[in-house]
Design an enzyme around this catalytic site. Structure first.
Site, mmCIF file in Angstrom:
data_model
loop_
_atom_site.group_PDB
_atom_site.id
_atom_site.type_symbol
_atom_site.label_atom_id
_atom_site.label_comp_id
_atom_site.label_asym_id
_atom_site.label_seq_id
_atom_site.Cartn_x
_atom_site.Cartn_y
_atom_site.Cartn_z
ATOM 1 N N CYS A 226 -23.822 -12.275 79.380
ATOM 2 C CA CYS A 226 -22.373 -12.504 79.487
ATOM 3 C C CYS A 226 -21.945 -12.614 80.956
ATOM 4 O O CYS A 226 -22.028 -11.631 81.698
ATOM 5 C CB CYS A 226 -21.663 -11.346 78.776
ATOM 6 S SG CYS A 226 -19.900 -11.223 79.087
ATOM 7 N N CYS B 2 -19.201 -10.227 82.018
ATOM 8 C CA CYS B 2 -19.762 -8.866 82.085
ATOM 9 C C CYS B 2 -20.486 -8.658 83.412
ATOM 10 O O CYS B 2 -20.364 -7.606 84.038
ATOM 11 C CB CYS B 2 -20.741 -8.628 80.934
ATOM 12 S SG CYS B 2 -20.019 -8.749 79.292
#
Length: 103
Positions: A31, A34
């Site tokens: 991600c 993230c």
């Protein structure tokens, strides 16, 4: 203090039984947002003494991800006294995460 890595095995002790607010970062290695939050979360963990900062890899902990209805990542959930107290999604400034934990 460094962030605590959360798994199915230590979630109860590290999050639900913790004293004070616990900020859990639901994230995954693939991600992009993230990864962008990684230095912010690390900085927060090293600076804050009254907030316990934890990271939970959603790919490795699917049961907890499902239990807390995490549909998008990064998701940040604050737990207090074993209960969800606040939640936010996406890239956040450090100050917003501090405010979230203070609610």
């Amino acid at each position: 203090m460094a962030e605590v890595i959360i798994t199915q095995e230590n979630f109860q002790k590290e999050v639900l039984e913790a004293q004070g607010p616990v900020l859990v970062d639901f994230w995954a290695t693939w991600c992009g947002p993230c990864q962008a939050m990684l230095p912010v979360v690390e900085e927060l963990a090293n600076e804050q003494t009254e907030i316990k900062v934890c990271k939970l890899n959603t790919d490795e902990n699917k049961e907890l991800t499902k239990k807390y209805h995490v549909m998008s990542i990064p998701t940040f959930i604050v737990f207090k006294n074993g209960e969800e107290a606040a939640r936010t999604l996406g890239v956040q400034p450090k100050e917003a995460l501090i405010e979230l934990a203070a609610q």
